[in-house]
Every structure is written in structure tokens, then in C-alpha cells.
Design a protein around this motif. Structure first.
Motif, PDB file in Angstrom:
ATOM      1  N   MET A   1       0.855  -1.160   0.000  1.00 39.23           N
ATOM      2  CA  MET A   1       0.000   0.000   0.000  1.00 39.23           C
ATOM      3  C   MET A   1       0.907   1.230   0.000  1.00 39.23           C
ATOM      4  N   GLN A   2       0.484   2.247  -0.719  1.00 34.21           N
ATOM      5  CA  GLN A   2       1.275   3.468  -0.816  1.00 34.21           C
ATOM      6  C   GLN A   2       0.340   4.664  -0.753  1.00 34.21           C
ATOM      7  N   LEU A   3       0.693   5.655   0.049  1.00 34.88           N
ATOM      8  CA  LEU A   3      -0.072   6.883   0.164  1.00 34.88           C
ATOM      9  C   LEU A   3       0.817   8.028  -0.285  1.00 34.88           C
ATOM     10  N   SER A   4       0.328   8.814  -1.224  1.00 32.03           N
ATOM     11  CA  SER A   4       1.084   9.952  -1.747  1.00 32.03           C
ATOM     12  C   SER A   4       0.249  11.209  -1.602  1.00 32.03           C
ATOM     13  N   GLY A   5       0.898  12.288  -1.247  1.00 33.00           N
ATOM     14  CA  GLY A   5       0.243  13.586  -1.212  1.00 33.00           C
ATOM     15  C   GLY A   5       0.810  14.464  -2.312  1.00 33.00           C
ATOM     16  N   PHE A   6       0.028  15.404  -2.767  1.00 31.26           N
ATOM     17  CA  PHE A   6       0.520  16.316  -3.793  1.00 31.26           C
ATOM     18  C   PHE A   6      -0.115  17.687  -3.636  1.00 31.26           C
ATOM     19  N   HIS A   7       0.596  18.685  -4.087  1.00 31.35           N
ATOM     20  CA  HIS A   7       0.116  20.068  -4.075  1.00 31.35           C
ATOM     21  C   HIS A   7       0.706  20.745  -5.311  1.00 31.35           C
ATOM     22  N   ASN A   8      -0.138  21.057  -6.257  1.00 25.06           N
ATOM     23  CA  ASN A   8       0.290  21.693  -7.501  1.00 25.06           C
ATOM     24  C   ASN A   8      -0.172  23.150  -7.505  1.00 25.06           C
ATOM     25  N   ILE A   9       0.724  24.039  -7.878  1.00 23.79           N
ATOM     26  CA  ILE A   9       0.414  25.464  -7.953  1.00 23.79           C
ATOM     27  C   ILE A   9       0.534  25.880  -9.415  1.00 23.79           C
TER      28      ILE A   9
ATOM     29  N   PHE B   1      -9.070  -3.112  -9.809  1.00 21.11           N
ATOM     30  CA  PHE B   1      -8.804  -4.061 -10.887  1.00 21.11           C
ATOM     31  C   PHE B   1      -8.576  -5.440 -10.271  1.00 21.11           C
ATOM     32  N   VAL B   2      -9.365  -6.409 -10.698  1.00 17.14           N
ATOM     33  CA  VAL B   2      -9.226  -7.786 -10.220  1.00 17.14           C
ATOM     34  C   VAL B   2      -8.857  -8.644 -11.421  1.00 17.14           C
ATOM     35  N   ASN B   3      -7.746  -9.372 -11.308  1.00 13.50           N
ATOM     36  CA  ASN B   3      -7.265 -10.207 -12.396  1.00 13.50           C
ATOM     37  C   ASN B   3      -7.190 -11.662 -11.923  1.00 13.50           C
ATOM     38  N   TYR B   4      -7.708 -12.574 -12.735  1.00 12.03           N
ATOM     39  CA  TYR B   4      -7.628 -14.002 -12.425  1.00 12.03           C
ATOM     40  C   TYR B   4      -6.963 -14.725 -13.587  1.00 12.03           C
ATOM     41  N   ASN B   5      -5.905 -15.469 -13.282  1.00 11.67           N
ATOM     42  CA  ASN B   5      -5.199 -16.247 -14.298  1.00 11.67           C
ATOM     43  C   ASN B   5      -5.675 -17.694 -14.235  1.00 11.67           C
ATOM     44  N   PHE B   6      -6.366 -18.127 -15.269  1.00 10.83           N
ATOM     45  CA  PHE B   6      -6.836 -19.504 -15.373  1.00 10.83           C
ATOM     46  C   PHE B   6      -5.695 -20.391 -15.864  1.00 10.83           C
ATOM     47  N   PRO B   7      -5.834 -21.699 -15.663  1.00 12.89           N
ATOM     48  CA  PRO B   7      -4.859 -22.602 -16.296  1.00 12.89           C
ATOM     49  C   PRO B   7      -4.952 -22.464 -17.826  1.00 12.89           C
ATOM     50  N   TYR B   8      -3.946 -22.916 -18.493  1.00 14.72           N
ATOM     51  CA  TYR B   8      -3.914 -22.953 -19.959  1.00 14.72           C
ATOM     52  C   TYR B   8      -3.901 -21.563 -20.589  1.00 14.72           C
ATOM     53  N   ASN B   9      -3.228 -20.611 -19.924  1.00  9.31           N
ATOM     54  CA  ASN B   9      -2.918 -19.300 -20.500  1.00  9.31           C
ATOM     55  C   ASN B   9      -4.087 -18.332 -20.675  1.00  9.31           C
ATOM     56  N   PHE B  10      -5.228 -18.586 -20.077  1.00 10.42           N
ATOM     57  CA  PHE B  10      -6.345 -17.641 -20.136  1.00 10.42           C
ATOM     58  C   PHE B  10      -6.317 -16.745 -18.898  1.00 10.42           C
TER      59      PHE B  10
ATOM     60  N   TYR C   1      -2.915  -6.447  -3.820  1.00  9.66           N
ATOM     61  CA  TYR C   1      -3.035  -7.643  -2.981  1.00  9.66           C
ATOM     62  C   TYR C   1      -2.853  -8.869  -3.871  1.00  9.66           C
ATOM     63  N   TYR C   2      -1.935  -9.727  -3.480  1.00  5.66           N
ATOM     64  CA  TYR C   2      -1.640 -10.934  -4.246  1.00  5.66           C
ATOM     65  C   TYR C   2      -1.744 -12.175  -3.364  1.00  5.66           C
ATOM     66  N   GLY C   3      -2.632 -12.148  -2.353  1.00  8.36           N
ATOM     67  CA  GLY C   3      -2.719 -13.222  -1.369  1.00  8.36           C
ATOM     68  C   GLY C   3      -3.433 -14.481  -1.816  1.00  8.36           C
ATOM     69  N   PHE C   4      -4.078 -14.450  -2.968  1.00  7.14           N
ATOM     70  CA  PHE C   4      -4.782 -15.625  -3.480  1.00  7.14           C
ATOM     71  C   PHE C   4      -4.007 -16.198  -4.658  1.00  7.14           C
ATOM     72  N   LYS C   5      -4.077 -17.501  -4.792  1.00  8.04           N
ATOM     73  CA  LYS C   5      -3.424 -18.137  -5.937  1.00  8.04           C
ATOM     74  C   LYS C   5      -4.116 -17.686  -7.219  1.00  8.04           C
ATOM     75  N   ASN C   6      -3.354 -17.248  -8.192  1.00  6.02           N
ATOM     76  CA  ASN C   6      -3.830 -16.831  -9.515  1.00  6.02           C
ATOM     77  C   ASN C   6      -4.692 -15.564  -9.519  1.00  6.02           C
ATOM     78  N   VAL C   7      -4.801 -14.873  -8.397  1.00  2.35           N
ATOM     79  CA  VAL C   7      -5.638 -13.671  -8.328  1.00  2.35           C
ATOM     80  C   VAL C   7      -4.792 -12.490  -7.870  1.00  2.35           C
ATOM     81  N   SER C   8      -4.979 -11.367  -8.533  1.00  5.03           N
ATOM     82  CA  SER C   8      -4.376 -10.122  -8.062  1.00  5.03           C
ATOM     83  C   SER C   8      -5.473  -9.064  -8.000  1.00  5.03           C
ATOM     84  N   ILE C   9      -5.375  -8.226  -6.991  1.00  2.83           N
ATOM     85  CA  ILE C   9      -6.323  -7.120  -6.817  1.00  2.83           C
ATOM     86  C   ILE C   9      -5.491  -5.875  -6.594  1.00  2.83           C
ATOM     87  N   ASN C  10      -5.730  -4.853  -7.399  1.00  2.00           N
ATOM     88  CA  ASN C  10      -5.032  -3.593  -7.166  1.00  2.00           C
ATOM     89  C   ASN C  10      -5.947  -2.438  -7.530  1.00  2.00           C
TER      90      ASN C  10
END
Length: 180
Positions: free
Chosen positions: A1-9, A88-97, A48-57
């Protein structure tokens, strides 16, 4: 997890205004320089990459946009939503899908009223969903490639990105990506 602040003038930030009927009978838009503006905020990014074949960001961005024109404080800057977010939730199935589901949130925006330039019109925010399915082709000579289909705005959600300018409805993309 990353928190960034910004202030543009900004000095002379270019904004868009709609011309009055006396200035232009077609009421076209014109780009003008705003005296000064500041855009401050926070952005939270997570993965988050805590599940097999699943990423959530995703990300959640809060914006505080202020401006001045000829020494007068403006209550809003046109088309600067207070909240932007995506998951964004990504699931990698077997056989390259793989399949990816996305949500996009664009918060409430305001735009100068074309008939009363000292007032603002509210543009409702939108929550849209996108999806993508891909198949990774066999690697040939260190070239990685995939075939995909992507659908943006799956539910064909109507949304204005600026006053009077509708955002695209459902869009379907087919394609092949290749890289070394």
C-alpha cells in the motif's frame, strides 16, 4: 500500500469557458488562462496478491481544486472531480487464459453555468465497469503475445464528461499484443 500527497500550484492554468450568446451566437467553448489555481490531494494505491492466480489492485484519489480569477476566489474548477477511483481484479486460469474486471469511479464535477457565469452546474459522477479476457500465445523467439477482447463500460452507463458532452457508451476492442 502506498499513500502519496501532492500540491500543484498553477499560474495561468488553461481552462475552458463557454462564450455567452452576445460573444458568440453558437455558444462555443473557448480556452482561457485562469489567474491562479491549486490542486492538492492524496492518492492511495494498493495491491493484494494473497490468493493463488488472483491479483487485486487499485487507487483512490482525493482532489481539492481551487482557483482565483481577477482576485476573486472560485468555488470550483470546471471538470475537476473530488474523487477518482479504480479497482482491478485479475484471475489467471490454467492454460494461458486470464480475465480482468475493473471498476472506475469518477466523482461529482462542476462546470460554469453557460447562462450565469457566476453559478455552477453539477455533473453527476459515474461508476463504470470494464472487462477483459485474454489468451497468451506460445512464446516464439522471445516474443510474448496475447489475443484479447476488452469491453469498456459493460453496462452502457450514460455519463457526461463535460457539460453537454456525453462519454462513450459501451466499447468493444479486439486485438493482439506482442512484446519482446
Amino acid at each position: 500500500m502506498q499513500l502519496s500527497g501532492f500540491h500543484n500550484i498553477y499560474d495561468d492554468l488553461i481552462i475552458q469557458k463557454r462564450l455567452s450568446a452576445s460573444e458568440d451566437t453558437l455558444r462555443r467553448r473557448m480556452r482561457v488562462n485562469l489567474s491562479e489555481a491549486t490542486i492538492s490531494g492524496l492518492e492511495l494505491e494498493f495491491a493484494y496478491y494473497g490468493f493463488k492466480n488472483v491479483s487485486i489492485n487499485g487507487h483512490l484519489t482525493y482532489l481539492n481544486a481551487k482557483g482565483k480569477q481577477e482576485g476573486k476566489d472560485l468555488p470550483h474548477l470546471d471538470n475537476k472531480p473530488e474523487i477518482l477511483s479504480g479497482i482491478f481484479v485479475n484471475y489467471n486460469f490454467p492454460y494461458n487464459f486470464s480475465i480482468q474486471l475493473e471498476s472506475e469511479l469518477i466523482g461529482t464535477q462542476y462546470e460554469t453555468d453557460p447562462f450565469q457565469t457566476d453559478k455552477y452546474i453539477k455533473i453527476d459522477g459515474a461508476l463504470k465497469f470494464n472487462g477483459r479476457i485474454s489468451y497468451n500465445l506460445p512464446v516464439i523467439s522471445n516474443i510474448f503475445s496475447e489475443v484479447f477482447i476488452r469491453v469498456n463500460n459493460i453496462f452502457d452507463k450514460y455519463h457526461l464528461n463535460q457539460l453537454g458532452l456525453p462519454e462513450n457508451g459501451r466499447i468493444i476492442h479486439f486485438g493482439i499484443n506482442a512484446h519482446i
